[in-house]
Each structure stands twice: as structure tokens, then as C-alpha cells.
Motif scaffolding. Structure first.
Motif, PDB file in Angstrom:
ATOM      1  N   ASP A 293      23.500   7.748   9.784  1.00  0.00           N
ATOM      2  CA  ASP A 293      23.972   8.218  11.088  1.00  0.00           C
ATOM      3  C   ASP A 293      22.828   8.850  11.877  1.00  0.00           C
TER       4      ASP A 293
ATOM      5  N   SER B 222      25.354  14.350   9.893  1.00  0.00           N
ATOM      6  CA  SER B 222      25.895  14.630   8.556  1.00  0.00           C
ATOM      7  C   SER B 222      24.973  15.504   7.713  1.00  0.00           C
TER       8      SER B 222
ATOM      9  N   ARG C  81      20.200  13.477  11.547  1.00  0.00           N
ATOM     10  CA  ARG C  81      21.543  13.061  11.145  1.00  0.00           C
ATOM     11  C   ARG C  81      22.564  14.186  11.329  1.00  0.00           C
TER      12      ARG C  81
END
Length: 187
Positions: free
Chosen positions: A110, A120, A118
Motif C-alpha cells: 500500500d 499500514s 505505507r
């Protein structure tokens, strides 16, 4: 004389000798008067020599605007030019200075934005990560947490923040990043 005592005496003698060697020339010059002395500008710290073979790309308007955004965020953070060089080299490696959105099947997990950060992994929301000022500030926050980043090879500093699968790849962009900072730092 026992061994411990002899080592202690030799250690003290060694320190006294070393102190004399290093302090002697300084002390000798301190006693010399200076006449009509003018201040001398401090020598600029030489930039480290780039590691390995260097890469270069021609930038378009968007990429140049991103360089300027990285420099502005670096200045706002109160960090020196070296931080901007590391940031720009990192972005050159991660995105070629393009503010990448989600790339579908070509996306690395991601990862988004200039630094391929990212959501995440806690870098921020997709909207934040794709904002050049925010993503640069997030990168710089990570860089400031790296002990000695100012003096380590660029690729080591960048890798410590980014944790890339290709830790040595940042080095190839050091010369172009240095040139870009020299060109845009004062503009």
C-alpha cells in the motif's frame, strides 16, 4: 611494584604525555599575540563523496516542484541541507520524485507518495502520505531519530528510515540530489 600499580602509573604517564602532545601546540599558539587579525569564515564541511555509480534523470515540472517542496519542508523542520539531500535521494529512488497514488497491481503493498510510505505501517493516511510537505516531514522525523545520520553514508541513513528491500539503492542518487539542493536551496 605490582602489576596493577605499574599499569596505573603507566596509564597516568601516558595521559600526561598525550595531553602535552595535544595541548602543547595549542598552548604555544595561544601565547602568540595576533596583530590586526580579521575573522576568518568557518570552513564549510565538505560533502561526502557519493558512493558507487551514480544515476541521473531529467526532471519535469512536477518533479522539480516536489524537489522544492522537500527543501521547504526541510527548512521548516530546521534541518540542514544534508537532510534535504538524503530526502531527495530517497524520493528519487522510491518514486523518481513523482507523487505516486495507488498503482493497482503494480503497487508495492500500500505504498504511496514521494517516499512510498505505507499507511499500514503508520506513516499516515493516504491523503497525508500523498501530500509532499507531510510525507517529507514524516521522513525527516524518522531521519532525526537515526543517531549520527548527519555523518553516515546517505544510503545507510535512508535505509534506516525506509527499511527497503534494496538498502544500497539510495546511493546512486546522491550526486543528483546534492546538485538539486545546491540549485534550489536558496531559490
Amino acid at each position: 611494584m605490582n602489576t596493577i600499580m605499574r599499569k596505573s602509573v603507566l596509564s597516568v604517564a601516558g595521559l600526561a604525555f598525550a595531553g602535552g602532545v595535544f595541548a602543547g601546540p595549542v598552548a604555544a599558539h595561544a601565547a602568540t599575540p595576533t596583530v590586526d587579525a580579521k575573522p576568518v569564515a568557518a570552513a564549510a564541511q565538505a560533502a561526502p563523496k557519493p558512493q558507487g555509480e551514480q544515476s541521473h534523470i531529467t526532471l519535469n515540472g512536477e518533479q522539480t516542484a516536489n524537489v522544492k517542496a522537500i527543501i521547504a519542508a526541510t527548512k521548516k523542520a530546521g534541518l540542514p541541507e544534508r537532510a534535504a539531500v538524503i530526502s531527495i535521494a530517497t524520493s528519487l529512488q522510491e518514486s523518481k520524485l513523482e507523487n505516486l497514488g495507488h498503482l493497482g497491481d503494480a503497487n508495492d503493498h500500500d505504498s504511496l507518495g514521494l517516499f512510498q510510505q505505507r499507511p499500514s505501517s503508520g506513516w499516515g493516511t493516504p491523503e497525508q502520505i500523498t501530500d509532499p510537505a507531510y510525507s517529507t516531514t514524516a521522513f525527516l522525523k524518522g531521519l532525526k531519530q537515526v543517531d549520527g545520520w548527519q555523518d553516515m553514508p546517505l544510503t545507510d541513513a535512508a535505509q534506516t528510515v525506509q527499511v527497503s528491500a534494496y538498502p544500497d539503492a539510495y546511493a546512486q542518487w546522491e550526486q543528483q540530489a546534492t546538485d538539486l539542493v545546491a540549485q534550489h536551496w536558496n531559490s
